[in-house]
Design an enzyme around this catalytic site. Structure first.
Site, PDB file in Angstrom:
ATOM      1  N   HIS A 288       0.833  -1.202   0.000  1.00 60.31           N
ATOM      2  CA  HIS A 288       0.000   0.000   0.000  1.00 60.31           C
ATOM      3  C   HIS A 288       0.860   1.242   0.000  1.00 60.31           C
ATOM      4  O   HIS A 288       1.795   1.313   0.797  1.00 60.31           O
ATOM      5  CB  HIS A 288      -0.774   0.112   1.315  1.00 60.31           C
ATOM      6  CG  HIS A 288      -1.887  -0.830   1.474  1.00 60.31           C
ATOM      7  ND1 HIS A 288      -3.178  -0.483   1.237  1.00 60.31           N
ATOM      8  CD2 HIS A 288      -1.903  -2.117   1.879  1.00 60.31           C
ATOM      9  CE1 HIS A 288      -3.951  -1.522   1.496  1.00 60.31           C
ATOM     10  NE2 HIS A 288      -3.205  -2.521   1.877  1.00 60.31           N
ATOM     11  N   HIS A 331      -3.090   0.629  12.293  1.00 63.02           N
ATOM     12  CA  HIS A 331      -2.097   1.683  12.531  1.00 63.02           C
ATOM     13  C   HIS A 331      -2.456   2.570  13.703  1.00 63.02           C
ATOM     14  O   HIS A 331      -3.581   2.553  14.202  1.00 63.02           O
ATOM     15  CB  HIS A 331      -1.866   2.527  11.275  1.00 63.02           C
ATOM     16  CG  HIS A 331      -3.049   3.313  10.806  1.00 63.02           C
ATOM     17  ND1 HIS A 331      -4.140   2.745  10.198  1.00 63.02           N
ATOM     18  CD2 HIS A 331      -3.323   4.632  10.845  1.00 63.02           C
ATOM     19  CE1 HIS A 331      -5.011   3.661   9.883  1.00 63.02           C
ATOM     20  NE2 HIS A 331      -4.551   4.836  10.275  1.00 63.02           N
ATOM     21  N   GLU A 337      -7.988  11.633  12.963  1.00 64.39           N
ATOM     22  CA  GLU A 337      -8.766  11.325  11.768  1.00 64.39           C
ATOM     23  C   GLU A 337     -10.269  11.332  12.052  1.00 64.39           C
ATOM     24  O   GLU A 337     -10.757  10.516  12.825  1.00 64.39           O
ATOM     25  CB  GLU A 337      -8.383   9.938  11.237  1.00 64.39           C
ATOM     26  CG  GLU A 337      -6.894   9.720  11.067  1.00 64.39           C
ATOM     27  CD  GLU A 337      -6.568   8.280  10.681  1.00 64.39           C
ATOM     28  OE1 GLU A 337      -7.491   7.514  10.360  1.00 64.39           O
ATOM     29  OE2 GLU A 337      -5.388   7.918  10.719  1.00 64.39           O
ATOM     30  N   TYR A 346     -17.312   1.200   3.111  1.00 62.51           N
ATOM     31  CA  TYR A 346     -15.882   1.465   3.255  1.00 62.51           C
ATOM     32  C   TYR A 346     -15.179   0.132   3.414  1.00 62.51           C
ATOM     33  O   TYR A 346     -15.640  -0.744   4.150  1.00 62.51           O
ATOM     34  CB  TYR A 346     -15.661   2.363   4.475  1.00 62.51           C
ATOM     35  CG  TYR A 346     -14.225   2.641   4.791  1.00 62.51           C
ATOM     36  CD1 TYR A 346     -13.390   3.251   3.855  1.00 62.51           C
ATOM     37  CD2 TYR A 346     -13.687   2.286   6.027  1.00 62.51           C
ATOM     38  CE1 TYR A 346     -12.067   3.502   4.149  1.00 62.51           C
ATOM     39  CE2 TYR A 346     -12.369   2.539   6.333  1.00 62.51           C
ATOM     40  CZ  TYR A 346     -11.554   3.144   5.390  1.00 62.51           C
ATOM     41  OH  TYR A 346     -10.243   3.383   5.690  1.00 62.51           O
ATOM     42  N   HIS A 367      -6.367   1.740  15.322  1.00 59.46           N
ATOM     43  CA  HIS A 367      -7.560   1.367  14.568  1.00 59.46           C
ATOM     44  C   HIS A 367      -7.142   0.597  13.324  1.00 59.46           C
ATOM     45  O   HIS A 367      -5.965   0.438  13.041  1.00 59.46           O
ATOM     46  CB  HIS A 367      -8.398   2.604  14.220  1.00 59.46           C
ATOM     47  CG  HIS A 367      -7.653   3.680  13.512  1.00 59.46           C
ATOM     48  ND1 HIS A 367      -6.757   4.514  14.139  1.00 59.46           N
ATOM     49  CD2 HIS A 367      -7.651   4.067  12.220  1.00 59.46           C
ATOM     50  CE1 HIS A 367      -6.256   5.373  13.275  1.00 59.46           C
ATOM     51  NE2 HIS A 367      -6.764   5.117  12.099  1.00 59.46           N
TER      52      HIS A 367
HETATM   53 FE   LIG Z   1      -6.399   5.852  10.117  1.00 55.99          FE
END
Ligand SMILES: [Fe+2]
Length: 437
Positions: A288, A331, A337, A346, A367
């Protein structure tokens, strides 16, 4: 009414709604055409470097000094401003909410603003606030300007028409618009009750992120940003202007519309953007990039690469990475955020995060995908897969986001959000294979 727009981001635009209304070759003629008044609107200090110097010249029926009379304080208790800390008793945690219902009583854009979080300090022009608006009534003779912040509007349910001093914009779900600090505007729903998200940016203006090695194209391309052409209303009725100034609200009454700009030129102007024109760049072999690869707009903080706010989207895209866990990884982040979902699903949370909902993953709180998403992605056959019909976004800031009392006490706050990770069991048993399902 057919609306028209001019393409480009941060351009030096010029537009007139009557022929010859815009002076040529100078800004401040001794007498302006049509008896108009010339007025400068400065969005940056006069001496800002060229790259960040922003101002427009407005040619209007009355100068703005005639659009304010004596101010009176007025209260909007659900629209809060930083600093607004210790406003509630809710303990620290990862949080998620279902959508805020549309009110049954008549509610316009100003009265329908509900602040979820605030960050930074409006008095030093750093930080931001996140809000949801819920409205079912037009601002017919009500007008508003925000001296505290540039406003980024993200409609989620229902198209809105935004009348500004510099022209009209229709903004539908999957589009956004940005209203510069100080811009006078009013908003009306186009087809019934409407809901959307708002980011108030107390700091430096949103701009396009640098693309680095990506080069000159992709992500948000400048030509897809649209600024309205000049429009005015010559209306002599009782009108009110509400002002937000250092977190307080004041109202003033005048006998005419303040949206009386017949012509204008300059680079300080509102704009809209269709999020489906965003050209995403991502992993085409494995792993990613960081989610910053999806940044539409960034508001710099003065420290390089450390944004006051990043506006990031998670649009439709193909997932093609080989031997890769494709959803976002787990992470912890120094940035805070706030997420919303405009439509669809999502990819890290297929359940529980619904269109119109919100989540908050604050500074350094862990999260990532829920247990179901982890299992599914760990065992999925890695064929090319299209994520269709989805549009999520994030307001991310370098500052911790403080909940408002309203957000902490909302009925739609999910008590069981943490449970989405409780099924992530220990898979370690000392063998390279681990424990398989
Ligand atoms: Fe995040």
């Amino acid at each position: 009414m057919t609306l028209s727009y001019m393409p480009g981001f941060g351009n030096d635009f010029e537009t007139e709604s009557l022929p010859g209304a815009l002076p040529q070759g100078q800004n401040s003629p001794q007498r302006c055409a049509y008896g108009l008044y010339a007025e400068q609107l400065s969005g940056s200090p006069f001496t800002a470097p060229r790259g960040t110097n922003e101002r427009s010249w407005l040619y209007r029926i009355r100068p703005s000094v005639r659009h304010t009379a004596r101010f009176h304080p007025v209260s909007y208790k659900l629209w809060n401003t930083a600093p607004n800390i210790d406003d509630h008793e809710l303990a620290l945690g990862q949080l998620r909410w279902d959508p805020i219902p549309t009110p049954s009583e008549p509610t316009n854009f100003i009265a329908g603003m509900r602040t979820m979080t605030t960050a930074g300090d409006v008095h030093t022009q750093v930080g931001m606030a996140t809000h949801v608006y819920v409205l079912n009534e037009a601002m017919r003779d009500d007008y508003f300007f925000n001296a505290d912040a540039e406003m980024l509007l993200v409609p989620q349910d229902g198209e809105i028409r935004v009348y500004t001093e510099m022209g009209i914009m229709d903004v539908a779900p999957k589009e956004i618009c940005v209203l510069p600090r100080g811009m006078v505007f009013k908003i009306e729903p186009k087809d019934g009750p409407s809901r959307g998200y708002v980011c108030e940016n107390y700091g430096a203006k949103f701009t396009l992120p640098d693309r680095g090695p990506i080069g000159a194209n992709c992500l948000a391309n400048p030509r897809d940003f649209k600024t309205p052409t000049a429009w005015y209303e010559d209306k002599e009725t009782d009108c009110r202007i509400t002002v937000k100034w250092c977190g307080r609200f004041y109202v003033t009454e005048i006998g005419h519309s303040p949206l009386d700009v017949v012509a204008w030129h300059g680079n300080y102007a509102p704009y809209k953007y269709d999020l489906t024109t965003y050209s995403p760049v991502g992993a085409i072999l494995f792993d990613h990039p960081d989610p910053s690869i999806f940044t539409v707009l960034t508001a710099p903080s003065g420290e390089a690469g450390t944004a006051n706010i990043d506006f990031v989207i998670f649009p439709e895209r193909w997932m093609v990475a080989e031997h890769t866990f494709r959803p976002p990884w787990y992470h912890r982040n120094i940035m805070s955020e706030f997420m919303g979902l405009i439509c669809g699903q999502y990819d890290a949370k297929e359940e529980g995060f619904v269109p119109g909902g919100m989540s908050l993953h604050n500074m350094m709180l862990p999260h990532g995908p829920d247990a179901m998403g982890f299992d599914k992605a760990s065992n999925a056959e890695l064929r090319p897969q299209k994520l269709s019909g989805t549009m999520a976004f994030m307001f991310e800031t370098r500052f911790p986001q403080h909940l408002t009392r309203y957000a902490a006490n909302l009925d739609t706050l999910q008590d069981n959000y943490l449970d989405c990770w409780s099924g992530l069991k220990k898979r370690f048993n000392g063998t390279p294979e681990g424990i398989l399902d």
